[in-house]
Design a protein around this motif. Structure first.
Motif, PDB file in Angstrom:
ATOM      1  N   VAL A  36       0.355  -1.233  -0.116  1.00  0.00           N
ATOM      2  CA  VAL A  36       0.456  -0.042   0.229  1.00  0.00           C
ATOM      3  C   VAL A  36       0.891   1.085  -0.084  1.00  0.00           C
ATOM      4  O   VAL A  36       0.685   2.650  -0.960  1.00  0.00           O
ATOM      5  N   ALA A  37       1.989   1.261   0.898  1.00  0.00           N
ATOM      6  CA  ALA A  37       3.314   2.310   0.774  1.00  0.00           C
ATOM      7  C   ALA A  37       3.635   2.697  -0.695  1.00  0.00           C
ATOM      8  O   ALA A  37       4.386   4.360  -0.793  1.00  0.00           O
ATOM      9  N   PHE A  38       3.998   2.054  -0.886  1.00  0.00           N
ATOM     10  CA  PHE A  38       4.141   2.289  -2.304  1.00  0.00           C
ATOM     11  C   PHE A  38       3.659   1.938  -3.458  1.00  0.00           C
ATOM     12  O   PHE A  38       4.184   2.552  -4.537  1.00  0.00           O
ATOM     13  N   ALA A  39       2.565   1.592  -3.754  1.00  0.00           N
ATOM     14  CA  ALA A  39       1.766   1.869  -4.791  1.00  0.00           C
ATOM     15  C   ALA A  39       1.565   3.041  -5.387  1.00  0.00           C
ATOM     16  O   ALA A  39       1.508   2.914  -6.307  1.00  0.00           O
ATOM     17  N   PRO A  40       1.488   4.345  -4.397  1.00  0.00           N
ATOM     18  CA  PRO A  40       1.324   5.846  -4.820  1.00  0.00           C
ATOM     19  C   PRO A  40       2.462   5.694  -5.973  1.00  0.00           C
ATOM     20  O   PRO A  40       2.297   7.012  -6.849  1.00  0.00           O
ATOM     21  N   LEU A  41       3.974   5.164  -5.145  1.00  0.00           N
ATOM     22  CA  LEU A  41       5.182   5.966  -6.169  1.00  0.00           C
ATOM     23  C   LEU A  41       5.093   5.792  -7.475  1.00  0.00           C
ATOM     24  O   LEU A  41       5.631   6.920  -8.461  1.00  0.00           O
ATOM     25  N   GLY A  42       4.154   4.666  -8.375  1.00  0.00           N
ATOM     26  CA  GLY A  42       3.742   4.327  -9.931  1.00  0.00           C
ATOM     27  C   GLY A  42       4.620   3.910 -10.092  1.00  0.00           C
ATOM     28  O   GLY A  42       5.296   4.349 -11.160  1.00  0.00           O
ATOM     29  N   PHE A  43       6.425   4.066  -9.379  1.00  0.00           N
ATOM     30  CA  PHE A  43       7.180   2.810 -10.130  1.00  0.00           C
ATOM     31  C   PHE A  43       6.928   1.159 -10.885  1.00  0.00           C
ATOM     32  O   PHE A  43       6.185   0.289  -9.603  1.00  0.00           O
ATOM     33  N   PRO A  44       7.268   0.745 -11.327  1.00  0.00           N
ATOM     34  CA  PRO A  44       7.154  -1.055 -11.615  1.00  0.00           C
ATOM     35  C   PRO A  44       8.227  -1.843 -10.151  1.00  0.00           C
ATOM     36  O   PRO A  44       9.199  -0.979  -9.502  1.00  0.00           O
ATOM     37  N   MET A  45       7.738  -3.254  -9.842  1.00  0.00           N
ATOM     38  CA  MET A  45       8.210  -3.099  -8.617  1.00  0.00           C
ATOM     39  C   MET A  45       8.764  -4.094  -8.517  1.00  0.00           C
ATOM     40  O   MET A  45       8.255  -4.903  -8.973  1.00  0.00           O
ATOM     41  N   ILE A  46      10.208  -4.693  -7.416  1.00  0.00           N
ATOM     42  CA  ILE A  46      11.188  -5.650  -8.678  1.00  0.00           C
ATOM     43  C   ILE A  46      11.333  -6.243  -6.706  1.00  0.00           C
ATOM     44  O   ILE A  46      11.995  -5.307  -6.034  1.00  0.00           O
ATOM     45  N   ALA A  47      11.089  -7.232  -6.850  1.00  0.00           N
ATOM     46  CA  ALA A  47      11.257  -8.200  -4.873  1.00  0.00           C
ATOM     47  C   ALA A  47      12.325  -8.731  -5.180  1.00  0.00           C
ATOM     48  O   ALA A  47      12.820  -9.071  -5.543  1.00  0.00           O
ATOM     49  N   THR A  48      13.687  -8.026  -4.329  1.00  0.00           N
ATOM     50  CA  THR A  48      14.759  -9.144  -3.868  1.00  0.00           C
ATOM     51  C   THR A  48      15.209  -9.789  -2.766  1.00  0.00           C
ATOM     52  O   THR A  48      14.249  -9.298  -1.122  1.00  0.00           O
TER      53      THR A  48
END
Length: 58
Positions: free
Chosen positions: A19-31
């Motif tokens: 939820v916190a990262f969603a508004p940033l609008g960047f593709p997310m990559i789990a590492t």
């Protein structure tokens, strides 16, 4: 954006992360996924992986 998801044992924290990262609008990559000796223990946490996939995490 690369990020280290919380462990599968903390599903509420993962939801907060997503939820916190969603508004940033960047593709997310789990590492940072670490495989246990058998190499398959992560697959036992299907709900955790489903949450990541539903949020568009690669």
């Amino acid at each position: 954006m690369e990020f280290l998801p919380t462990s599968p044992e903390k599903p509420d924290l993962l939801a907060l992360q997503l939820v916190a990262f969603a508004p940033l609008g960047f593709p997310m990559i789990a590492t940072g996924f670490v495989f246990a000796r058998d190499g398959l223990s992560l697959l036992e946490h299907g709900f955790h992986l489903d949450q990541l996939a539903a949020a568009g995490v690669r």
